[in-house]
Design a protein around this motif. Sequence first.
Motif, PDB file in Angstrom:
ATOM      1  N   MET A   1       0.843  -1.182   0.000  1.00 53.23           N
ATOM      2  CA  MET A   1       0.000   0.000   0.000  1.00 53.23           C
ATOM      3  C   MET A   1       0.889   1.246   0.000  1.00 53.23           C
ATOM      4  N   PRO A   2       0.640   2.176  -0.935  1.00 52.65           N
ATOM      5  CA  PRO A   2       1.485   3.373  -0.979  1.00 52.65           C
ATOM      6  C   PRO A   2       1.243   4.278   0.227  1.00 52.65           C
ATOM      7  N   ASN A   3       2.254   5.039   0.568  1.00 58.96           N
ATOM      8  CA  ASN A   3       2.159   6.016   1.644  1.00 58.96           C
ATOM      9  C   ASN A   3       1.759   7.359   1.027  1.00 58.96           C
ATOM     10  N   ILE A   4       0.553   7.851   1.385  1.00 65.68           N
ATOM     11  CA  ILE A   4       0.047   9.110   0.839  1.00 65.68           C
ATOM     12  C   ILE A   4       0.091  10.172   1.929  1.00 65.68           C
ATOM     13  N   THR A   5       0.730  11.290   1.623  1.00 67.04           N
ATOM     14  CA  THR A   5       0.818  12.418   2.551  1.00 67.04           C
ATOM     15  C   THR A   5       0.389  13.680   1.810  1.00 67.04           C
ATOM     16  N   THR A   6       0.138  14.739   2.565  1.00 63.28           N
ATOM     17  CA  THR A   6      -0.264  16.009   1.959  1.00 63.28           C
ATOM     18  C   THR A   6       0.490  17.155   2.610  1.00 63.28           C
ATOM     19  N   ALA A   7       0.547  18.277   1.884  1.00 63.99           N
ATOM     20  CA  ALA A   7       1.167  19.495   2.413  1.00 63.99           C
ATOM     21  C   ALA A   7       0.425  20.695   1.857  1.00 63.99           C
ATOM     22  N   LEU A   8       0.255  21.716   2.696  1.00 66.99           N
ATOM     23  CA  LEU A   8      -0.337  22.969   2.234  1.00 66.99           C
ATOM     24  C   LEU A   8       0.576  23.631   1.214  1.00 66.99           C
ATOM     25  N   ALA A   9      -0.020  24.303   0.263  1.00 65.29           N
ATOM     26  CA  ALA A   9       0.752  25.047  -0.725  1.00 65.29           C
ATOM     27  C   ALA A   9       1.602  26.100  -0.023  1.00 65.29           C
ATOM     28  N   SER A  10       2.828  26.208  -0.456  1.00 67.89           N
ATOM     29  CA  SER A  10       3.755  27.224   0.054  1.00 67.89           C
ATOM     30  C   SER A  10       4.904  27.332  -0.937  1.00 67.89           C
ATOM     31  N   PRO A  11       5.697  28.406  -0.857  1.00 65.33           N
ATOM     32  CA  PRO A  11       6.838  28.516  -1.767  1.00 65.33           C
ATOM     33  C   PRO A  11       7.792  27.322  -1.666  1.00 65.33           C
ATOM     34  N   GLU A  12       7.859  26.707  -0.484  1.00 62.95           N
ATOM     35  CA  GLU A  12       8.767  25.577  -0.289  1.00 62.95           C
ATOM     36  C   GLU A  12       8.364  24.347  -1.114  1.00 62.95           C
ATOM     37  N   VAL A  13       7.092  24.230  -1.451  1.00 59.46           N
ATOM     38  CA  VAL A  13       6.638  23.072  -2.240  1.00 59.46           C
ATOM     39  C   VAL A  13       6.204  23.478  -3.654  1.00 59.46           C
ATOM     40  N   TRP A  14       6.626  24.668  -4.108  1.00 59.09           N
ATOM     41  CA  TRP A  14       6.258  25.147  -5.435  1.00 59.09           C
ATOM     42  C   TRP A  14       6.624  24.140  -6.530  1.00 59.09           C
ATOM     43  N   ASP A  15       7.843  23.623  -6.507  1.00 56.44           N
ATOM     44  CA  ASP A  15       8.259  22.665  -7.532  1.00 56.44           C
ATOM     45  C   ASP A  15       7.422  21.391  -7.471  1.00 56.44           C
ATOM     46  N   ASP A  16       7.032  20.980  -6.275  1.00 54.60           N
ATOM     47  CA  ASP A  16       6.185  19.794  -6.126  1.00 54.60           C
ATOM     48  C   ASP A  16       4.799  20.030  -6.724  1.00 54.60           C
ATOM     49  N   ILE A  17       4.251  21.221  -6.501  1.00 52.60           N
ATOM     50  CA  ILE A  17       2.947  21.558  -7.083  1.00 52.60           C
ATOM     51  C   ILE A  17       3.048  21.518  -8.602  1.00 52.60           C
ATOM     52  N   GLN A  18       4.108  22.100  -9.137  1.00 51.73           N
ATOM     53  CA  GLN A  18       4.287  22.105 -10.589  1.00 51.73           C
ATOM     54  C   GLN A  18       4.399  20.683 -11.137  1.00 51.73           C
ATOM     55  N   HIS A  19       5.095  19.817 -10.422  1.00 55.88           N
ATOM     56  CA  HIS A  19       5.214  18.418 -10.856  1.00 55.88           C
ATOM     57  C   HIS A  19       3.835  17.748 -10.846  1.00 55.88           C
ATOM     58  N   ALA A  20       3.069  17.990  -9.792  1.00 62.45           N
ATOM     59  CA  ALA A  20       1.727  17.397  -9.706  1.00 62.45           C
ATOM     60  C   ALA A  20       0.840  17.886 -10.848  1.00 62.45           C
ATOM     61  N   LEU A  21       0.946  19.153 -11.210  1.00 62.89           N
ATOM     62  CA  LEU A  21       0.107  19.724 -12.264  1.00 62.89           C
ATOM     63  C   LEU A  21       0.501  19.267 -13.662  1.00 62.89           C
ATOM     64  N   SER A  22       1.715  18.751 -13.820  1.00 62.71           N
ATOM     65  CA  SER A  22       2.219  18.458 -15.163  1.00 62.71           C
ATOM     66  C   SER A  22       2.059  16.998 -15.585  1.00 62.71           C
ATOM     67  N   GLY A  23       1.284  16.224 -14.860  1.00 60.40           N
ATOM     68  CA  GLY A  23       1.193  14.799 -15.139  1.00 60.40           C
ATOM     69  C   GLY A  23       0.039  14.370 -16.001  1.00 60.40           C
ATOM     70  N   GLY A  24      -0.416  15.208 -16.898  1.00 57.86           N
ATOM     71  CA  GLY A  24      -1.541  14.878 -17.759  1.00 57.86           C
ATOM     72  C   GLY A  24      -2.699  15.816 -17.491  1.00 57.86           C
ATOM     73  N   GLY A  25      -3.512  16.020 -18.481  1.00 59.32           N
ATOM     74  CA  GLY A  25      -4.629  16.947 -18.327  1.00 59.32           C
ATOM     75  C   GLY A  25      -4.188  18.373 -18.575  1.00 59.32           C
ATOM     76  N   ASP A  26      -5.008  19.311 -18.116  1.00 58.13           N
ATOM     77  CA  ASP A  26      -4.774  20.724 -18.394  1.00 58.13           C
ATOM     78  C   ASP A  26      -4.098  21.475 -17.249  1.00 58.13           C
ATOM     79  N   GLY A  27      -3.678  20.774 -16.214  1.00 62.04           N
ATOM     80  CA  GLY A  27      -3.123  21.425 -15.029  1.00 62.04           C
ATOM     81  C   GLY A  27      -1.960  22.342 -15.322  1.00 62.04           C
TER      82      GLY A  27
END
Length: 193
Positions: A1-27
Amino acid sequence: MPNITTALASPEVWDDIQHALSGGGDGRSCQCVWPVLTNKEWETTDLDQRTALFQQEVASDRPPGIVAYVDGEPAGWIRIGPRPAQRRLARTRNIIATTREPLDDDEVWGVSCFVVRKEHRGHGLNAVLLEAAIRFAREAGARVIEGYPIDTGKTNVRVNDLFHGALSTFLAAGFTEVPGPKPERPLVSLEVA
């Protein structure tokens, strides 16, 4: 079972947000600013401008959403925040016709966008994101959370159009469906205060 965690948006996770948005679709092209812009503003912005707007929002005092990780890899995103800050919502006919809440009430929060990378779809990530969003909204003083999902049992929908979320995800999280003029596009509501 994968380990799923979350984090509030912040400048520290900007690159992570961009990676999440770039995985298909219009994000990636949307940069999750569609809910905060009017049609005219949307049509006159390009990707660089949308990215700059979103980056400013992420760096502001109120995070515009939450990023999810699967085994440490950025995998998904949800936008949640006060409904008045998401200006498009108060201009959407179906929402205007269906909501029971004042359109200018900052204690009414809206969930307006989900993005999940292709390789992580179908594993319940939207449910995890929604639960994290509910906790965040409750802690930040929201009174009510609304969602604007698609009832996939009443209409065929392209995967890219599921950024609104599926009705079943919201109902499983305790939201109540509010009848409106478009049965395939219900409004859902959850009191959190």
